[in-house]
Design a protein around this motif. Structure first.
Motif, mmCIF file in Angstrom:
data_model
loop_
_atom_site.group_PDB
_atom_site.id
_atom_site.type_symbol
_atom_site.label_atom_id
_atom_site.label_comp_id
_atom_site.label_asym_id
_atom_site.label_seq_id
_atom_site.Cartn_x
_atom_site.Cartn_y
_atom_site.Cartn_z
ATOM 1 N N ARG A 39 0.581 -1.122 -0.316
ATOM 2 C CA ARG A 39 -0.180 0.356 0.195
ATOM 3 C C ARG A 39 0.636 1.527 -0.229
ATOM 4 O O ARG A 39 0.788 2.427 -0.692
ATOM 5 C CB ARG A 39 -0.641 -0.277 1.102
ATOM 6 N N GLN A 43 0.530 3.565 -3.194
ATOM 7 C CA GLN A 43 0.110 5.081 -3.050
ATOM 8 C C GLN A 43 0.332 5.826 -1.921
ATOM 9 O O GLN A 43 -0.091 7.159 -1.482
ATOM 10 C CB GLN A 43 -1.745 4.326 -1.773
ATOM 11 N N SER A 47 -1.445 6.089 2.884
ATOM 12 C CA SER A 47 -2.171 5.152 2.621
ATOM 13 C C SER A 47 -1.381 4.318 3.258
ATOM 14 O O SER A 47 -2.195 3.341 4.407
ATOM 15 C CB SER A 47 -2.093 4.755 1.375
ATOM 16 N N ASN A 107 -4.421 5.550 -11.124
ATOM 17 C CA ASN A 107 -3.266 5.305 -10.229
ATOM 18 C C ASN A 107 -2.442 6.583 -10.096
ATOM 19 O O ASN A 107 -1.529 6.582 -8.787
ATOM 20 C CB ASN A 107 -2.087 3.727 -11.168
ATOM 21 N N ALA A 110 -3.870 8.348 -7.273
ATOM 22 C CA ALA A 110 -4.283 7.613 -5.051
ATOM 23 C C ALA A 110 -2.366 7.866 -5.149
ATOM 24 O O ALA A 110 -2.160 7.708 -4.039
ATOM 25 C CB ALA A 110 -3.861 6.092 -6.344
ATOM 26 N N ALA A 115 -5.694 9.652 -1.765
ATOM 27 C CA ALA A 115 -6.212 8.362 -1.542
ATOM 28 C C ALA A 115 -7.178 7.883 -0.683
ATOM 29 O O ALA A 115 -7.651 9.175 0.143
ATOM 30 C CB ALA A 115 -4.857 8.107 -0.849
ATOM 31 N N ARG A 195 2.250 -0.703 -9.911
ATOM 32 C CA ARG A 195 0.604 -0.937 -9.573
ATOM 33 C C ARG A 195 0.677 -2.705 -10.021
ATOM 34 O O ARG A 195 0.154 -2.804 -9.305
ATOM 35 C CB ARG A 195 0.344 -0.509 -10.779
#
Length: 218
Positions: A39, A43, A47, A107, A110, A115, A195
């Motif tokens: 994570r 992100q 996040s 993405n 993010a 986020a 990703r």
């Protein structure tokens, strides 16, 4: 009142052993650490820290379940164990597929400032809560440090809370370290690869949770 509070913890030599064992177990990378690091890398730092909070709350739920005897149900009922285990595994796979299917625009959005933190918190909570092996771990680990002269339920809840707090601190360290590398990943040409790697990790964790044996802690 003070005496009652001290009864929640074992004598210092045993308590120090509990703290040391908890620290060693907490810093040992496991599925939760991999989830949090992924994570954070994909992100961003915030996040990752939000994931730490969600995972910690889910682990508290497992500690509470162990205290009230749900782990005993898992131990005698393979159906109950399997239902919760496979539900958690499917949720991990779902997170991985969702990440793989996200568009480059999604993405790019993010980043930590944008986020969806409530959703990330929920995801971490569900991933941790739907891991019955964590409950089994608590019911196997905590009794080694209980005082036989005090109520076991409250003792195990107190020790479980302390273990989760220690794990949250170490998990935060992982999140901050991984989050520090996230900006470089977002600026580089490997953003799409990151990703895909993150989605693959989530799917791999789901498959591992589904097919691994009953061993496992964090």
């Amino acid at each position: 009142m003070v005496a009652a509070m001290t009864d929640l913890f074992p004598p210092w030599p045993l308590f120090s052993a509990f703290l040391l064992a908890s620290l060693v177990l907490a810093v040992t990378p496991g599925p939760s650490v991999i989830y949090i690091v992924t994570r954070s890398l994909v992100q961003g730092r915030r996040s990752g820290v939000v994931s730490v909070a969600g995972v910690a709350l889910g682990n508290l739920g497992n500690a509470f379940a162990a205290s009230v005897g749900l782990a005993a149900l898992f131990a005698v009922s393979s159906l109950a164990f399997s239902v919760v285990k496979y539900a958690g595994a499917l949720y991990l796979v779902y997170l991985g597929v969702r990440m793989l299917r996200s568009s480059p625009v999604e993405n790019s959005a993010a980043v930590p400032a944008a986020a969806p933190h409530p959703r990330i918190f929920r995801d971490g909570f569900v991933v941790a809560l739907l891991n019955p092996k964590t409950t089994i771990f608590f019911v196997a680990f905590l009794p080694q440090f209980l005082n036989p002269d005090a109520p076991p339920v409250f003792q195990s809840m107190a020790l479980g809370f302390l273990f989760v707090a220690i794990a949250a601190v170490t998990d935060s360290g992982y999140a901050l370290a991984a989050g520090a590398a996230a900006p470089a990943l977002r600026r580089s040409a490997v953003r799409r690869l990151g990703r895909r790697l993150g989605g693959g990790v989530f799917i791999g964790l789901g498959l591992f949770a589904a097919f691994a044996g009953s061993r496992g802690a964090k």
